[in-house]
Motif scaffolding. Structure first.
Motif, PDB file in Angstrom:
ATOM      1  N   VAL A   1       0.894  -1.158   0.054  1.00  0.00           N
ATOM      2  CA  VAL A   1      -0.009  -0.091   0.033  1.00  0.00           C
ATOM      3  C   VAL A   1       0.916   1.289  -0.112  1.00  0.00           C
ATOM      4  O   VAL A   1       0.635   2.143  -0.797  1.00  0.00           O
ATOM      5  CB  VAL A   1      -0.956  -0.040   1.255  1.00  0.00           C
ATOM      6  CG1 VAL A   1      -1.670   1.430   1.463  1.00  0.00           C
ATOM      7  CG2 VAL A   1      -2.048  -1.125   1.002  1.00  0.00           C
TER       8      VAL A   1
ATOM      9  N   GLY B   1       2.056   1.974  -3.216  1.00  0.00           N
ATOM     10  CA  GLY B   1       1.215   2.229  -4.361  1.00  0.00           C
ATOM     11  C   GLY B   1       0.962   0.892  -5.155  1.00  0.00           C
ATOM     12  O   GLY B   1       0.008   1.034  -6.302  1.00  0.00           O
TER      13      GLY B   1
ATOM     14  N   ALA C   1      -4.279  -0.773  -3.441  1.00  0.00           N
ATOM     15  CA  ALA C   1      -4.958   0.317  -2.943  1.00  0.00           C
ATOM     16  C   ALA C   1      -6.195  -0.253  -1.894  1.00  0.00           C
ATOM     17  O   ALA C   1      -6.782  -1.129  -2.315  1.00  0.00           O
ATOM     18  CB  ALA C   1      -5.458   0.998  -3.956  1.00  0.00           C
TER      19      ALA C   1
ATOM     20  N   ASP D   1      -9.890  -0.455  -0.889  1.00  0.00           N
ATOM     21  CA  ASP D   1     -11.379  -0.029  -1.209  1.00  0.00           C
ATOM     22  C   ASP D   1     -12.095   0.385   0.030  1.00  0.00           C
ATOM     23  O   ASP D   1     -11.475   0.423   1.162  1.00  0.00           O
ATOM     24  CB  ASP D   1     -11.959  -1.454  -1.723  1.00  0.00           C
ATOM     25  CG  ASP D   1     -11.683  -1.629  -3.248  1.00  0.00           C
ATOM     26  OD1 ASP D   1     -11.033  -0.986  -3.817  1.00  0.00           O
ATOM     27  OD2 ASP D   1     -12.252  -2.547  -3.518  1.00  0.00           O
TER      28      ASP D   1
ATOM     29  N   TYR E   1      -8.348  -4.892  -0.032  1.00  0.00           N
ATOM     30  CA  TYR E   1      -7.243  -4.108  -0.984  1.00  0.00           C
ATOM     31  C   TYR E   1      -7.197  -4.776  -2.259  1.00  0.00           C
ATOM     32  O   TYR E   1      -7.571  -5.849  -2.565  1.00  0.00           O
ATOM     33  CB  TYR E   1      -6.177  -4.529  -0.269  1.00  0.00           C
ATOM     34  CG  TYR E   1      -5.867  -3.849   1.082  1.00  0.00           C
ATOM     35  CD1 TYR E   1      -5.447  -2.574   1.191  1.00  0.00           C
ATOM     36  CD2 TYR E   1      -6.118  -4.629   2.336  1.00  0.00           C
ATOM     37  CE1 TYR E   1      -5.194  -2.028   2.578  1.00  0.00           C
ATOM     38  CE2 TYR E   1      -5.969  -4.112   3.491  1.00  0.00           C
ATOM     39  CZ  TYR E   1      -5.563  -2.924   3.599  1.00  0.00           C
ATOM     40  OH  TYR E   1      -5.516  -2.309   4.890  1.00  0.00           O
TER      41      TYR E   1
ATOM     42  N   THR F   1      -3.286  -2.564  -7.804  1.00  0.00           N
ATOM     43  CA  THR F   1      -3.297  -1.328  -8.833  1.00  0.00           C
ATOM     44  C   THR F   1      -2.828  -1.450 -10.129  1.00  0.00           C
ATOM     45  O   THR F   1      -3.039  -0.531 -10.943  1.00  0.00           O
ATOM     46  CB  THR F   1      -2.533  -0.097  -8.150  1.00  0.00           C
ATOM     47  OG1 THR F   1      -1.168  -0.535  -7.964  1.00  0.00           O
ATOM     48  CG2 THR F   1      -3.218   0.323  -6.676  1.00  0.00           C
TER      49      THR F   1
ATOM     50  N   LYS G   1       0.175  -1.262 -10.763  1.00  0.00           N
ATOM     51  CA  LYS G   1       1.417  -0.598 -11.015  1.00  0.00           C
ATOM     52  C   LYS G   1       2.518  -1.680 -10.993  1.00  0.00           C
ATOM     53  O   LYS G   1       3.781  -1.260 -11.824  1.00  0.00           O
ATOM     54  CB  LYS G   1       1.608   0.253  -9.463  1.00  0.00           C
ATOM     55  CG  LYS G   1       3.131   0.890  -9.563  1.00  0.00           C
ATOM     56  CD  LYS G   1       3.270   1.633  -8.297  1.00  0.00           C
ATOM     57  CE  LYS G   1       4.610   2.243  -8.112  1.00  0.00           C
ATOM     58  NZ  LYS G   1       4.744   2.916  -7.091  1.00  0.00           N
TER      59      LYS G   1
END
Length: 186
Positions: A63, A66, A69, A71, A85, A88, A90
């Motif tokens: 987290v 990043g 994320a 919810d 969670y 993402t 990423k």
């Protein structure tokens, strides 16, 4: 216009921090679990057979960088407050880092060990390619994998994991100590 040296150092520090956050089989497994389904720390721990406190440490790291994320908070059993969670994506764009391929292979093997053997399809092939053929193959594989990565999850579809790897076959390379008439193809 060039960036100041401190901006380059900051970028390097960010990439290094991301690499450290991803450098864990457990963290990669957490990201895969939360790819198309938001899960709470307790749910992640149960699915992975791990201690919730240990998983929470890894979730917080993901987290913070990043990669996961939160919810909206939901009410769990007995009215407890639960934070689900979601990945993402990423990590899909994260650059390579030392040891990444070993980590990805170890993660895949751990997941493979848990899978139903009837669902596994695997092929291993040795080929000889020119540099241009190698580049073409990699471009085609990269394009196909990118297409899959951009595709939204199919509602009700079954989850699958895919590992595509290509490496130079070191054992099949000519030995540097071989005499010219001992080299393959001569």
């Amino acid at each position: 216009m060039t960036q100041p040296a401190d901006a380059d150092a900051d970028d390097h520090a960010e990439l290094d921090a991301d690499a450290r956050a991803l450098a864990s089989v457990l963290r990669l497994r957490i990201l895969r679990l939360c790819l198309d389904e938001a899960l709470t720390n307790r749910e992640i721990a149960e699915r992975l057979g791990r201690n919730p406190a240990t998983v929470l440490h890894h979730v917080r790291t993901l987290v913070d960088r990043g990669f996961l994320a939160a919810d909206p908070v939901r009410r769990g059993a007995r009215g407890s407050r639960e934070v689900p969670y979601r990945a993402t994506r990423k990590s899909w764009r994260a650059p390579d880092f030392p040891g990444k391929w070993q980590l990805m292979a170890a993660t895949f093997l751990e997941e493979l060990h848990e899978s139903d053997p009837a669902t596994v399809r695997m092929t291993r092939l040795g080929v000889r390619l020119s540099a241009a053929e190698r580049d073409e193959l990699l471009a085609r594989v990269d394009a196909f994998v990118e297409e899959l990565a951009q595709r939204p999850p199919t509602p009700g579809g079954r989850p699958y994991s895919l590992l595509v790897a290509m490496h130079e076959d070191a054992a099949r390379l000519p030995r540097p100590d071989a005499l010219p008439d001992e080299r393959p193809g001569r």
